[in-house]
Design a protein around this motif. Structure first.
Motif, PDB file in Angstrom:
ATOM      1  N   THR A   1     -48.430  47.562  33.957  1.00 56.24           N
ATOM      2  CA  THR A   1     -47.052  47.462  33.457  1.00 56.24           C
ATOM      3  C   THR A   1     -46.899  46.270  32.505  1.00 56.24           C
ATOM      4  O   THR A   1     -46.070  46.315  31.585  1.00 56.24           O
ATOM      5  CB  THR A   1     -46.083  47.332  34.640  1.00 56.24           C
TER       6      THR A   1
ATOM      7  N   VAL B   1     -38.153  49.510  32.553  1.00 59.57           N
ATOM      8  CA  VAL B   1     -39.512  49.883  32.961  1.00 59.57           C
ATOM      9  C   VAL B   1     -39.796  49.375  34.364  1.00 59.57           C
ATOM     10  O   VAL B   1     -40.377  50.092  35.198  1.00 59.57           O
ATOM     11  CB  VAL B   1     -40.551  49.353  31.951  1.00 59.57           C
ATOM     12  N   MET B   2     -39.386  48.148  34.649  1.00 55.38           N
ATOM     13  CA  MET B   2     -39.622  47.634  36.003  1.00 55.38           C
ATOM     14  C   MET B   2     -38.890  48.479  37.044  1.00 55.38           C
ATOM     15  O   MET B   2     -39.401  48.707  38.143  1.00 55.38           O
ATOM     16  CB  MET B   2     -39.215  46.166  36.107  1.00 55.38           C
TER      17      MET B   2
ATOM     18  N   VAL C   1     -41.009  51.792  37.400  1.00 52.34           N
ATOM     19  CA  VAL C   1     -42.288  51.603  38.094  1.00 52.34           C
ATOM     20  C   VAL C   1     -42.040  51.238  39.562  1.00 52.34           C
ATOM     21  O   VAL C   1     -42.781  51.665  40.455  1.00 52.34           O
ATOM     22  CB  VAL C   1     -43.146  50.552  37.365  1.00 52.34           C
TER      23      VAL C   1
END
Lengths: 203, 203
Positions: free
Chosen positions: A154, A186-187, A190
């Motif tokens: 990531t 994105v965090m 994920v």
């Protein structure tokens, strides 16, 4: 491997099961998702920035996937998760998963985070683990991606996106805001994928 | 809450157990760490950039911790992990953990990633879970931070650091490189912390 046509009509991408019965259901409620969005620091302001980021990144989404795969390719211990057991390329698998990966970039930026979206994030998580990996495309690659590699990668995904955002030619302050919103989103994505790896009471 | 003196002499910070017998041992080998660094995309170039980032961020480390805590404070479901069970502030715990958190920023940038460092990352992970939370400072706060909140909050940690790097007044390209290296290093650190949450064969 991914055409603009596919990105514009993701429902035509095989295995793209957002909103479909084939998708797993998320164990998280929408209330719990809201709490997680708060932890990720996502605000309405970020969502507006994400919409802009989506417009900028859509023409580059396929190229971004290529760039990320090029980072993995030199490392056999990472590349193997999309290869045949003998270490040779699985071109069918690479081609089949490419448009889903590219469309994911756009979804990060533009998809409303509703129940169908939440469910599909859990499906994506499961597809990284022995629970569902290889089922979508019938690959014979290793059946489980260790969570640590998923998380560590990531970092490059977030870092390299800045350059693609910067291609818009916007002022640096704008790029900062677009990149911050993308980083947080994105965090969140994920993090939702990791539910497939962790016992409920600890996750 | 954190003095420059403490940051310069972390061995005097109570509970800062890097290199001490009190630290857990990492189940990861240094060879496995090298594989994880590859997944995080960390190169020698990044390590040089991290050293520069460390110089820039050291004077701001305590302020960064304050800024991050200020992001958590408005959210009771996040703030509770450092509070008493009745939801009141645990000032002793906040004060005791502050210099360790601030010094962690510097360590991300400057500590050689050797066995002692690797071991201490596992110790930090355990201190977020029911295995070791609250033991270091004798707090009575909730005994486990869900992994999803730990991971999601990495987004704001990464995003907000850019502004502190930018205070150096360096050109935007430099800030990009410094921020990219920091992003990848933080993801490596946090990934190592998650080992405390996940069964070995899945992690």
């Amino acid at each position: 491997m991914t055409s603009p046509e596919q990105l514009a009509h993701p429902e035509q991408i095989p295995g793209y099961d957002l909103g479909r019965d084939r998708s797993a259901r998320s164990p998280l409620t929408l209330d719990e998702l809201a709490k997680l969005e708060a932890a990720a620091g996502l605000t309405d302001h970020d969502d507006r920035r994400l919409a802009e980021a989506g417009e900028i990144l859509t023409p580059y989404a396929a190229e971004m996937v290529d760039a990320w795969r090029a980072l993995l390719a030199p490392h056999p211990h990472l590349a193997r998760y999309s290869q045949h057991p003998d270490g040779t390329a699985d071109e069918a698998y690479a081609a089949a998963s490419h448009p889903r990966f590219a469309r994911w970039i756009i979804d990060v930026c533009t998809r409303p985070r509703d129940q169908a979206w939440l469910d599909y994030q859990h499906e994506i998580g499961l597809r990284h683990t022995h629970q569902k990996k290889n089922q979508t495309d019938g690959s014979d690659s290793p059946e489980h991606i260790p969570m640590r590699y998923l998380l560590a990668f990531t970092g490059p995904v977030i870092a390299t996106t800045r350059e693609f955002l910067a291609r818009s030619g916007r002022p640096a302050d704008d790029i900062d805001a677009l990149h911050a919103a993308f980083t947080k989103a994105v965090m969140l994505n994920v993090t939702l994928w990791t539910r497939a790896y962790v016992a409920t009471e600890d996750w």
